[in-house]
Design an enzyme around this catalytic site. Structure first.
Site, PDB file in Angstrom:
ATOM      1  N   ASN A 121       0.835  -1.215   0.000  1.00  0.00           N
ATOM      2  CA  ASN A 121       0.000   0.000   0.000  1.00  0.00           C
ATOM      3  C   ASN A 121       0.865   1.258   0.000  1.00  0.00           C
ATOM      4  O   ASN A 121       0.559   2.235  -0.692  1.00  0.00           O
ATOM      5  CB  ASN A 121      -0.900   0.049   1.247  1.00  0.00           C
ATOM      6  CG  ASN A 121      -1.924  -1.068   1.297  1.00  0.00           C
ATOM      7  OD1 ASN A 121      -2.112  -1.786   0.330  1.00  0.00           O
ATOM      8  ND2 ASN A 121      -2.584  -1.215   2.431  1.00  0.00           N
ATOM      9  N   ASP A 177      -1.375   3.774   5.614  1.00  0.00           N
ATOM     10  CA  ASP A 177      -0.317   3.453   4.651  1.00  0.00           C
ATOM     11  C   ASP A 177      -0.221   4.540   3.582  1.00  0.00           C
ATOM     12  O   ASP A 177       0.870   4.871   3.119  1.00  0.00           O
ATOM     13  CB  ASP A 177      -0.606   2.103   3.982  1.00  0.00           C
ATOM     14  CG  ASP A 177      -0.790   0.993   5.003  1.00  0.00           C
ATOM     15  OD1 ASP A 177      -0.119   1.017   6.050  1.00  0.00           O
ATOM     16  OD2 ASP A 177      -1.641   0.106   4.759  1.00  0.00           O
TER      17      ASP A 177
END
Lengths: 318, 318, 318, 318, 318, 318
Positions: free
Chosen positions: F38, F259
């Site tokens: 991510n 993320d």
């Protein structure tokens, strides 16, 4: 033998996707709903052995109803008929300021003709609690008489009886409802009533507590629970009044939330919980019911208890 | 004034996705269908000005029907009622060896009570062709009388009349159908009948041509078209017999194909085409109807004419 | 003859599902939208006979547009062309703090070449009101000239004319818009303008009322309506100022809300309502438009009137 | 007590839409499947009281499996565990010349650790027939021992035992399978085996009948059914050989067809049908199973009997 | 540096669901397709390092194209422009006797203006093989000149060149195509041509082999591959003729199958395979391409090799 | 060589539609997610050349992961294995008061066995920044050792190292996490930690700034970023403290927002931005990440910069 036995009509619910209205609908999702089977599903989800008494035509659509309730762990005790149709209703979600909209298509269903002979009186006599709602007697005189018979049968067998007023203006007038319901009340131990119905149908006055106390006095109910939507619920039980606020909810589907409350409350009482605990769990069940699609709950006892304990604060467990 | 006026009941059709049966359905696609409005849609798609006479309850579901037909260019001449319901039917696609399955839920519709007074007789009188099918008189005695009145009104006004036998065993017996239809036939100019219905309901014998000639002789029809499913169709018109093979089709949705044939045939005749050409175009319309979802066609005259000319061979034009 | 005739470009709108962006889209829902046809649909939904003048290429995509508008009861008076394309636009829903996003792909459409000869001037002359918006003259010089011709034709025939400024910065600059629009204004009776456009394009100053009065004075409009988004709308009509607050909405689809306002306002005026009532109904139409998918409304007059009367409070009727 | 009790692993089946491969999948439909629960569902659909013994982790995914089987009328007798996962498998439909593809992800499931103590031996002893398949002993030595125990328990209680060889090359080798299965066979009354498995795993030779007779002789089975896919099935029962051709099917979903056969056969035998009738009904159940989505059947006894009687010819009843 | 570099236009493909026609479409699935990028994707799927040269407008739609190709492992070497649009085309699946239908909307794309300066000539010079098709020179004179330049640049750098005739009647006439293509041929090493295009555009005569040999002789191609749809393909390479039958396919999506053939053939040759092997693998790639949605393949080298080895017989491995 | 190299496990995420719970799910959407990939996707979206190091089984499911990351422009440097499975997790969206729910099924993945030898140390040495998170060492001792090796290798090569604490209670205890992480910290230059993790796992006390300063002092980090969910984020860099408020978001999908923050921050720093700018862009990236489906962002640098500049006010540009 099931601990909770409910009696009532169950329909197919057909709903277009959000943002699409019935008059232009291109697709429908199919759910199964009816006040009394919704109560049975909620109670079953909380661990109660629950059965549902009704009549259905012996068609694929009748079978559809039975598969759904079985899947939720409810025992469907169905009188299958050759004639009649499965009731349907179309539910269109609202979006402020557009209100949700319902088109009922519930005429001609076999429960309107069902007599006690068609139904499992053994299940009624073997239950710990029998439940029906004000929708059932509104369907037909025959259904009203059958509901009265079932409640009387339960009473005679020493089974607790519970009843939700559930007034539906598309089925009967307040006056007609009042007249019929008042005749049923002597056989009822636990009454559930929305505050608005208490005022409009049962001619109650005063605040929620006054309403509950008045109904208990007038009709001899052991417990009266007054529900107040987003303002929570209140129970008068053996002279004591208990209150409980509602949870704030981000509503996905409002239908069946009241039935979830009743199912959560009755399951808890059957489980030995006291009235305040039953109020807590009923309120949590109702709140969770609003967060999932369909008239019936998608939850288990652990979900309800976690919400009661932790309240609205929590996080993704990972 | 519309060139083609049809009269009949139109329903909501609800279908689960392929591979899902009614008894376990989770979603439904919504289409609008009825033999007589299907005919109007097919004719409109081919360029004919078409109207549809019927009765509907004034609800969102009634409005749904009207939006669909309007979208296809058909003029809906609706008698709106306060009572009654929109007929529905559930259609489950088949997959060999499982056959398609239909659950009708068409009781209680207002067309069963409609009288000529409720309908636009001016539209009937102003048309070039008036069409109804054997489903209409099967709905109720009142509907049968109204259908008879409309056909008589058309006749008196010099309007061509057309009729499709369309026998439905779930609505009446062959004997009851025969008795009623034979009374209607004197007012009919063009008859459409499936070969099987001709045998089972009208007691015809012999091959398709014998059937067509026999019916024309017995009842004085100007044209008799006998449809034979995958074996094509045959018309006897003013003593001459014309045949036409069917196209091979990869069927997406079989419902409404016969109505598409009738619409394509009538539109072509109204357009001045001779009977062989009308057979060609009707057959092509029916074949294309099977390749798209829903009871009503999704095509235009160019599609039909291309298929008639090019036949089954062709390619993606790019 | 239709009471309301609108003139303008209509496009296919392609939208990915919520939560999916254009740069990764896997599917698109298809709607049909254009300011002027949106106005016609809203007026038709409220019971006004409405037609829409435009040009489209004779392809399946052009046909798609026509089916959609017909379905909504609007009469499409289309100049079909052999060349050109159907305009499309991609609409990506927003989610705070991400804004909605639009990618226009509207070049090369035949309306840019359409002359009055291509369009039904009879429909214009036979109408009670003719409407176009500032998007039309922004498309091409030819379209601007044609719009001017249609307004002039209406004026000569004694038909009321209405115009929505509808400034689109992706089509022209404020200066270019101002220059063109000011030339059109003498032929306009009723002006609709967003407060922001009034300031940025028409160089208006002061509060909404000052803007409306100033425009009415400067250009001789009978009615000027200034729309203010969530702050409602205000009309100056024959010297009197009327205001109306907006409804709070839970927005499903924001596109076309302003057009719904105009359609609701014009339909009400054509129906004989006074300006305050037209403001009420326009505002309610705009609010309901935001609660359903697509650029065009999904409602009828009863929905609008119920919202005007009951306001935001109400319940599921059952 | 259920008439049929089956024992085995049940998984979630995850399938992308037709035309989309696992390596690019964007969505998955969720079904529940396992040879032994599939058999129970098919038997239940035909009217047999059926239960399923297994172990599942006490998670939402385990609950998902139970809701599905309950919905089909099967009684899930589950040993709930704190650890382990729900087995899953990914099924990608084929399209000639691309074959269907399966990715198993079935490691770490609690049934691999389940002992007889964890399971309801009362249900086994109270049944009329107990069933498991060769997949169960392939999962682990522990599962093989438990399967052996259950079959022995059934035998001791005088309960008929049935077994389907169901060889899975991704779980064990032919040699390993043969060694384990041959040890189980003495406790088995009715054996089902695909002709290919009989050859590859059990080292049988000759034609189907020779295989069936050879197995019956060698292992003392009362009934041996050899299934041959599109070539139908053959049973040797008490020395007599019965054959039955398969139906031609337009396959929607091939998975679970063999299990449907076994369920249909066993339900019919439990119902008192003779072996040829059981073969007919098993074959029809298997054919219908291929026409609907998912591993489990969507049908009832009336569907099966209609197919047996009418064969492949029939029509939409309307 | 990529082994295979292709040059051409790539579009968004928009397709309604099966059974729904463009003129009534409610939703569209989005794919990315273009002959030259399809070839690159197929080659990449078989393990070849592949890049694609083109021009796109710097919008979300341009980005959509790039994400798709990147996901398939192709390196997009894009000249981003401020103006112009992303080409789109609407693809409607056919169903016999209705043919598939395509509506192109590919005007105004930036590749029509792209010059060699805009493109990575280093990638061209560093490749092992450069590919484009007859669609590219058909787009504009500028595109034709650029294609010629790229082929010449490749030739000078000793890079193998490949070309697929890919005639598109909606873009140019056979005569115009012939004139332009014949000028390009001297720079081409490997020619791919559909038999029909060879006859209609290149005026070839005789059977497939005669066509291939004739073209090789006339234009000096090292390899000529003639594709014949369901009749397979044939290659003349250095004077020897190789043939290969096609696989029978159950087609999910026919578009891009020819490009898959080319990609499979070129990837195999780049990998060192001889011409017969390349024919086998190209044919298998083309067959598999027809079994999945979209213009680009969903497969890997193992799938192709398994099909080549096992042919059409096989089973679900489990 | 990629500027940013991340190392960690990536899973398939399977999510039922909103309003449907895992225990009743009928369909799942498929996304690909893992903290470290991510981060790579977010950085790539902002223009950074990013690669991801991991191990996957060589199956269609492993390929699915790779296609997704490639599509987002990330270079997947995968160690393909014959054994092991692709981790999956089931994500159920919440709706107040029901919380989101996650069921992990991430055991048995090959990254748990991966050694530095299996991974591209050249990529690590050639990067500008190497990133992993606390999830990786939590997976297995082997994974912890490999993470330590990679960080050490980066350090030796003069590559900046970054680490997000990312505590997962379902993987290990706070005490176990602390012990392992503290050993890794000496090799880390930039630390990201949620305030709650800092308190619960790292035993920090005081306000956010105190936490950041304390960690920087104790472990010698050049930068410490403390994230506080809806309360924004704070960075202590070379002794100076910078704060940034969060945006209010209408959340479509909360997963991966943290993320996205890290990816946005690191990409900005790699791009030469100072810490306050990196905080701004990280916060904007995180906010936009919440508005789209899936664990990975759907945005580009222009979206982020527009939000930073314009803030939450803006409009549809048209």
């Amino acid at each position: 033998m099931s601990a909770l036995v409910t009696f009532g009509e169950t329909m197919l619910r057909l709903s277009p996707p959000p943002g699409q209205r019935l008059a232009r609908m291109g697709s429908l999702s199919v759910h199964v709903g009816g006040a009394e089977s919704n109560v049975a599903v909620a109670a079953s989800a909380l661990g109660t052995d629950a059965a549902w008494l009704s009549a259905l035509p012996d068609t694929d659509l009748g079978e559809r109803v039975v598969h759904a309730l079985q899947g939720e762990g409810v025992d469907p005790l169905v009188h299958w008929t050759d004639d009649g149709r499965v009731g349907t209703y179309y539910f269109e979600r609202g979006s402020d300021p557009r209100r949700p909209s319902v088109v009922y298509d519930r005429g001609g269903t076999p429960i309107r003709e069902a007599t006690p002979v068609d139904l499992s009186l053994d299940a009624v006599r073997g239950a710990d609690c029998v439940f029906t709602s004000g929708i059932t007697p509104a369907l037909s005189d025959r259904a009203a008489a059958t509901a009265a018979d079932l409640l009387a049968t339960a009473r005679e067998a020493g089974v607790t009886t519970a009843f939700d007023v559930n007034y539906r203006s598309k089925l009967w007038s307040p006056a007609a409802a009042r007249e019929t319901l008042v005749d049923l009340f002597p056989a009822v131990d636990r009454l559930f009533v929305a505050e608005r119905d208490a005022r409009d149908v049962l001619d109650c006055e005063g605040d929620s507590e006054a309403i509950a106390r008045g109904l208990a006095d007038r009709h001899g109910f052991g417990t009266v629970v007054v529900t107040r939507g987003e303002h929570g619920a209140l129970a008068v039980h053996e002279g004591t009044c208990h209150e409980r606020a509602a949870f704030e909810t981000e509503t996905v589907d409002p239908v069946g939330s009241g039935d979830a409350f009743v199912g959560g409350f009755l399951a808890s009482r059957l489980d030995g919980a006291d009235v305040p605990t039953a109020l807590d769990r009923g309120t949590a069940t109702a709140a969770l019911a609003r967060t999932t699609d369909g008239d019936t709950v998608q939850l288990d006892a652990a979900d309800v208890d976690a919400l009661v304990v932790e309240g609205e604060d929590g996080d993704i467990g990972r």
